[in-house]
Design a protein around this motif. Structure first.
Motif, PDB file in Angstrom:
ATOM      1  N   ASP A   1      -5.832  -0.554  -4.586  1.00 29.74           N
ATOM      2  CA  ASP A   1      -5.249  -1.256  -3.606  1.00 29.74           C
ATOM      3  C   ASP A   1      -6.512  -2.197  -3.090  1.00 29.74           C
ATOM      4  OD1 ASP A   1      -3.972  -2.173  -1.561  1.00 29.74           O
ATOM      5  OD2 ASP A   1      -3.831   0.195  -0.761  1.00 29.74           O
ATOM      6  N   GLU A   2      -6.115  -3.643  -3.370  1.00 32.51           N
ATOM      7  CA  GLU A   2      -6.805  -4.883  -2.775  1.00 32.51           C
ATOM      8  C   GLU A   2      -8.288  -4.492  -3.379  1.00 32.51           C
ATOM      9  OE1 GLU A   2      -6.190  -6.798   0.390  1.00 32.51           O
ATOM     10  OE2 GLU A   2      -4.137  -5.834   0.859  1.00 32.51           O
TER      11      GLU A   2
ATOM     12  N   SER B   1       0.819  -1.298   0.048  1.00 36.09           N
ATOM     13  CA  SER B   1       0.027  -0.112   0.064  1.00 36.09           C
ATOM     14  C   SER B   1       0.882   1.283  -0.040  1.00 36.09           C
ATOM     15  CB  SER B   1      -1.062  -0.042   1.223  1.00 36.09           C
ATOM     16  OG  SER B   1      -1.793  -0.888   1.345  1.00 36.09           O
TER      17      SER B   1
HETATM   18 MG   LIG Z   1      -2.170  -2.614   2.274  1.00 39.03          MG
END
Ligand SMILES: [Mg+2]
Ligand SMILES: Nc1ncnc2c1ncn2[C@@H]1O[C@H](COP(=O)(O)OP(=O)(O)OP(=O)(O)O)[C@@H](O)[C@H]1O
Lengths: 414, 240
Positions: free
Chosen positions: B166-167, B45
């Motif tokens: 992000d994910e 991240s």
């Molecule tokens: Mg992360």
């Protein structure tokens, strides 16, 4: 920053999100403004009502009357009686050229005016026509007393409102009618409806003004008078003549010029000064209370906005992540604060205006006479402008805090 | 080369300093579809936030479309985020008190696009993602998959050259995850948008054309995955 429909919508949206909080916060501002304007208008109206009481009374005048002496002087003991008399009038007006009018007043108390089956307690005041410049008449019918009334010692009178209302319940012009006061019949020549509550030797509404020589002959005898009232020429401060008046009167009546209680001396200028100061004090108080309340409201707004900004960290972070500049965020928070203060404050303005309008309506047909409670247009505009400034100031601290929120802050603490 | 990182370092100065990125070197070509994989806490991240100019790095160089991203003013950074990059987050990050279409419009609001035009464009994008009927709904009235598609529409509306995710499937079930990944793949194929997806799910990574592994703050293996057979389970399925 652009201010258009969009920005406006962004602002109202955030404010509408927590309605009860927005309402409570706005109430502080509302109440502050309401209080300030209502008090400002209220004290102004009150001042005017009081001024109505003084209306028609010369503001730059001196009234003197005799009391017992309190000091022995040139063989005379103390507690001696003495009286003002008609010669004092000429003396004062001759020896003090600054005098405009010097005029006596002689009263007869406890009289009853009668007409038909109606009667009314009253006072008789013996005057010369110049007395009009001390207590300004407001004639509804007829005329004031004049020179020839006095020279010819006519039994004529000008009656006050109360006497008129009682003796002539059906109204109409009473001039020419004879009324009886005590054993004497007087012909009415005028009706004076002036409502001032400051008057010498009795309120005008229960007074019958009669030529001075008539009162002297019929009721009192001699040349003594009760009071002497004086006004100065333009630009003369009456209070500055006090000492000379005392000197002249004391020399003539043989009492010590430093014997202040011996000569009663009332200066209306000082009287009005006291009232003026009173209202100055009241106005300052009103301003302090009003501004204080508004300030408390503004601090409330600032506080709540601070909490809101904290709560909105994620939202603001998202806005920053998708391209809002710190400036845009700053602008939005400040605009929210300004909108809240302006909306709530304007409501306060409207409410106080309505209430003052009501007060004005009520007093307009009361016995005090009409009073302008309403605040002025520019006062309201200034209040609104002040509100906007206050909104900016209140929003500043929270807005700067919001500006410091970084986009990454949105991604945290999920 | 649309993205180029040279020896990028990042340390978090918390209670005790944490050196998270220890010299990242990475190049990504325009039009690539890349995933970044690694263990939890490996700095995925952090890396993605730096790529999206959401966060700063300490040393090294980050070149974005030929421009060195260093010491940008807030305004410049905001402009890059607004026009060049679209973000998709695991937790969707939609604004709760705005409807789907208002959320999608928001990046255009900050560009100063007029309201009508903004609305038309937002509706178009929602339509493309099959969410036309949900335009007036608030995020809490939608499923995770729908929310993520709204977020993707919001990321796409400014026509960015890069999408950073992000994910994006982290909060979705396997079927919805597949749909979202298929959507991203399609965008990459049809519109030639460069897409970088951070994930720790091998199934998700397998949908991308290149898998970058990050370990202990440095780039490890880089797998070419044009055939989508990196996952043991094979192409076309995501195991949750
Ligand atoms: Mg992360
Ligand atoms: N703002 C911060 N301040 C201090 N430390 C941080 C901060 N953000 C992240 N970290 C730490 O840096 C390390 C890397 O975090 P990062 O979020 O990049 O990991 P990640 O690879 O995304 O992990 P995950 O798969 O769990 O999301 C972690 O140890 C984390 O605790």
């Amino acid at each position: 920053m652009r201010i258009d429909w969009d920005s406006y919508k962004e602002i109202t949206e955030s404010l509408a999100r927590n309605k009860s909080r927005t309402l409570l916060t706005g109430f502080g501002i509302f109440w502050g403004l309401f209080m300030l304007l209502f008090l400002v208008g209220g004290s102004r109206g009150l001042e005017k009502i009081l001024a109505n009481n003084f209306s028609g009374f010369a503001t730059n005048s001196t009234i003197i009357f005799a009391n017992r002496t309190t000091k022995p002087y040139r063989g005379h003991g103390e507690r001696r009686r003495w009286d003002l008399d008609l010669k004092d009038i000429d003396r004062l007006s001759m020896m003090i050229p600054e005098m405009e009018v010097v005029t006596p007043l002689l009263s007869a108390w406890n009289q009853t005016a009668e007409y038909d089956e109606h009667s009314q307690d009253c006072y008789i005041k013996g005057i010369y026509p110049e007395y009009a410049s001390i207590e300004e008449p407001m004639l509804k019918y007829g005329r004031y007393l004049n020179e020839s009334d006095c020279i010819q010692e006519r039994k004529v009178c000008v009656i006050g409102r109360r006497i008129y209302n009682t003796l002539f319940p059906d109204g109409g012009n009473p001039c020419g009618t004879f009324i009886r006061i005590g054993p004497v019949f007087y012909q009415i020549v005028g009706v004076d409806i002036s409502s001032g509550n400051i008057s010498i030797n009795g309120n005008m509404s229960r007074t019958a003004l009669v030529p001075m020589p008539v009162v002297q002959k019929l009721y009192r005898g001699g040349s003594r008078v009760d009071l002497i009232a004086m006004t100065g020429k333009k630009g003369v401060k009456m209070s500055s003549l006090d000492d000379r008046i005392r000197q002249i009167v004391a020399r003539e009546h043989k009492f010590d010029p430093t014997d202040k209680p011996a000569l009663g001396l009332v200066n209306t200028e000082q009287l009005f000064g006291i009232v003026d100061n009173l209202f100055l004090g009241l106005n300052i108080l009103v301003l302090l209370i009003g501004l204080g309340t508004i300030l408390a409201g503004a601090i409330g707004v600032s506080n709540i906005m601070m909490v809101t900004v904290k709560e909105r960290t994620t939202e603001i972070g998202i806005r920053r992540a998708i391209g809002a500049t710190p400036r845009q965020i700053l602008g939005q928070i400040i605009m929210e604060s300004v909108t809240l203060t302006l909306a709530a404050g304007s409501l306060g303005i409207v409410f106080s205006v309505l209430l003052l309008e009501g007060l004005e309506k009520i007093t307009s047909n009361s016995e005090f006479g009409a009073a302008p409670f309403q605040i002025g247009f520019w006062t309201a505009i200034a209040a609104a402008a002040g509100l906007a400034v206050m909104g900016v100031l209140a929003g500043l601290a929270p807005a700067i805090r919001a500006m410091r929120i970084k986009p990454v802050d949105a991604m945290r603490d999920e | 080369m649309i993205i180029e990182l040279k020896d990028v370092n990042k340390t978090y100065f918390g209670a005790q300093p944490l050196h998270v990125l220890k010299g990242i070197n990475l190049s990504i070509e325009e039009g690539e579809f890349v995933s970044i994989m690694g263990a939890s806490g490996s700095g995925k991240s952090t890396l993605l936030n730096i790529l999206g100019i959401l966060d700063n790095y300490d040393t090294g160089e980050y070149w974005l479309a030929g421009k060195l991203i260093k010491d940008l003013t807030e305004k410049q950074a905001a402009d890059y985020r607004n026009r060049m990059i679209g973000f998709v987050f695991q937790s969707f990050n939609l604004i709760g008190f705005k409807t789907a279409v208002e959320n999608v419009e928001l990046p255009l609001f900050y560009q100063g696009v007029p309201r009508r035009k903004r609305h038309t464009m937002a509706m178009e994008f929602l339509d493309r993602l099959g969410l036309k009927d949900w335009a007036g709904h608030y995020p809490n009235e939608m499923s995770g998959g729908q929310k993520q598609r709204v977020a993707i529409a919001r990321a796409l509306i400014t026509n960015p050259r890069i999408i950073l995710a992000d994910e994006p499937t982290g909060a979705l079930d396997s079927k919805t995850s597949e749909e979202v990944m298929a959507l991203l793949a399609e965008l990459n194929r049809e519109e030639k948008v460069t897409i970088i997806v951070v994930t720790h799910e091998s199934g998700v990574a397998n949908c991308t054309n290149k898998i970058v592994h990050i370990k202990d703050g440095v780039i490890g293996e880089i797998e070419e995955n044009q055939l989508h057979n990196a996952s043991v389970l094979g192409a076309g399925s995501i195991m949750k």
